[in-house]
Design an enzyme around this catalytic site. Sequence first.
Site, PDB file in Angstrom:
ATOM      1  N   ARG A  69       9.143  12.903  -6.297  1.00  0.00           N
ATOM      2  CA  ARG A  69       9.842  14.516  -6.136  1.00  0.00           C
ATOM      3  C   ARG A  69       9.421  15.073  -7.274  1.00  0.00           C
ATOM      4  NH1 ARG A  69      15.403  12.733  -6.138  1.00  0.00           N
ATOM      5  NH2 ARG A  69      15.162  14.323  -7.735  1.00  0.00           N
TER       6      ARG A  69
ATOM      7  N   HIS B 246       5.073   6.829 -14.657  1.00  0.00           N
ATOM      8  CA  HIS B 246       5.204   6.624 -13.091  1.00  0.00           C
ATOM      9  C   HIS B 246       3.155   6.039 -12.509  1.00  0.00           C
ATOM     10  CE1 HIS B 246       8.201   8.985 -13.488  1.00  0.00           C
ATOM     11  NE2 HIS B 246       8.644   8.804 -12.157  1.00  0.00           N
TER      12      HIS B 246
END
Length: 560
Positions: A186, A193
Amino acid sequence: MELLVTDILQQKILSDLIDYKSWDLTDRQICDLELLLNGGFYPLNGFLNQNEYESVCNNMRLKSGELWPMPITLDVNEVFANTVTVGDKIVLRDIEGVPLAVLEIESKFQPDKTKEANLVFGTTDLKHPAVDYLFNTAGNWYLGGKLLGLQLPTYYDYVEHRHTPKELKALFAKLGWDRIVAFQTRNPMHRAHFELTLRAAKSAKANLLLHPVVGMTKPGDIDHYTRVRCYEKIIEKYPQQTSYLSLLPLAMRMAGPREALWHALIRKNYGATHFIIGRDHAGPGNNSNNQPFYDPYGAQKLVEKYANEIGIEIINFNAVSYVENKAQYLPSDEVEVNDKVLDISGTEFRKRLRNDLDIPEWFSFPEVIQILKATHPPKYKQGFTVFFTGLSGAGKSTIANALLVKLLERGDKPVTLLDGDIVRKNLSSELGFSKEHRDLNILRIGYVASEITKHHGIAICAPIAPYENTRNQIRTNIEQYGGFIEVYISTDINVCEQRDRKGLYKKARLGILKGFTGIDDPYEIPTNPEVILDTSKLSVTQSVQQILLEIESQGYLSRN
Ligand code: PPS
């Protein structure tokens, strides 16, 4: 499995709709409905009825025994609940009134919200966004029943990245992908990541599905337009033909471990075979005691328990860190004692963005930084609201007008004055002074001010605004976009009454004017205003100076 009816049946239902009552869906309900209709919430076939709701809250299972951890309910207010009964069919409409589905009511009940909060979120702390939603936004009645889907919600943004489970599965089949690892996020994605997803895909010998949530996330998160622009840049960084970006219109609950299990089941429905669960999955941050709501590895532990029956393989991932001496990201358990780990905290990152400071390439891709910097201008380029509050006659308008002139003189940004009297003439002419009407008046002022702030202007508001709760609501809304400087004009009521420029105190004392603030209607003193000014002790120039200094010290005005 989709719950959408065939075209012929749709025609028949549409001709019957005229006899049905309508419920206008909230933003969250539209997200839930979409996943119910498109099969993202399979095996649910509608909003939960009371039996199923209790079973899900208590055991994370439907009555059939199938795993389902999140109560998906249609909450309505009492007024609407009183107009319908079990057996009725109601039309569910989007905000423009377009009919999306018909619900056959099988169950109408009042939930025990405290119990629900404790069972599902493990807390009744209102700092938890879903608990706050449950108590302060959701209606007090739930309607359960099967759905007949007429159409899915329509989108005009990023249409090319939106897929139903059926479409995504068909696409994977066409591409010949049979091992797909899904990644939930989100937030904008940074290098950590990227490295983590790449490692996860490699370890599972799978293709990667970037599956960010674009429905409702945690209040205050970066808007999905900005995030999707970032994802579009990131997806190009993966080796060719290994990865795919698709947007998930889910309304998150931030329920930590339960949510992780829910996310895994949803990703299975979208055709993924593997799902990444990292540290503090779907965690809402800290509670009122400044402690995390959930154990950071609670999500991994809970999902592990159901590993044999969820039908999707879980890839647990510890956080990855950047090791400077090896110039690479490594999972925390592979970092050696002598390694030099670099990190930039979320707060530090936001500070660097806002102040246009350097953000190293090991932390994020330059293309992503560029997008984020464009949407996070430094404070002196942002808008702000100066919100005066105080009794009638305290001096709000006088100081607000003087502040307006000073800000116009500086010419930094466009300035709008929303004075109490002006607003009552132009925006709220039909309103009186009951609590309900005052709240409406203040919320309207707050809405206009938030739009001005969002578009980098200055709003000066000067109503009495007697209620703390309403003032705080406005603050929360405006602080998403820029500054909020609350100025409490604390001039004593006796002074205000002596001034009595409009003769209203006299009328109030004589009982001719009822519900006058400070006389027979309450004024709640602000608990944490940025500035407090007593106009019986300070001149107008001194008062304005104090406000300007506060705005400057917060960084919302440039010094040159
Ligand atoms: S509120 O409570 O914030 O909605 O009030 P606001 O919009 O600022 O309007 C306040 C002005 O309306 C006049 N007035 C009253 N004030 C308080 N209570 C009652 N019952 C009332 N009736 C009329 C009054 O002139 C206020 O103006 P100011 O500039 O504050 O004196």
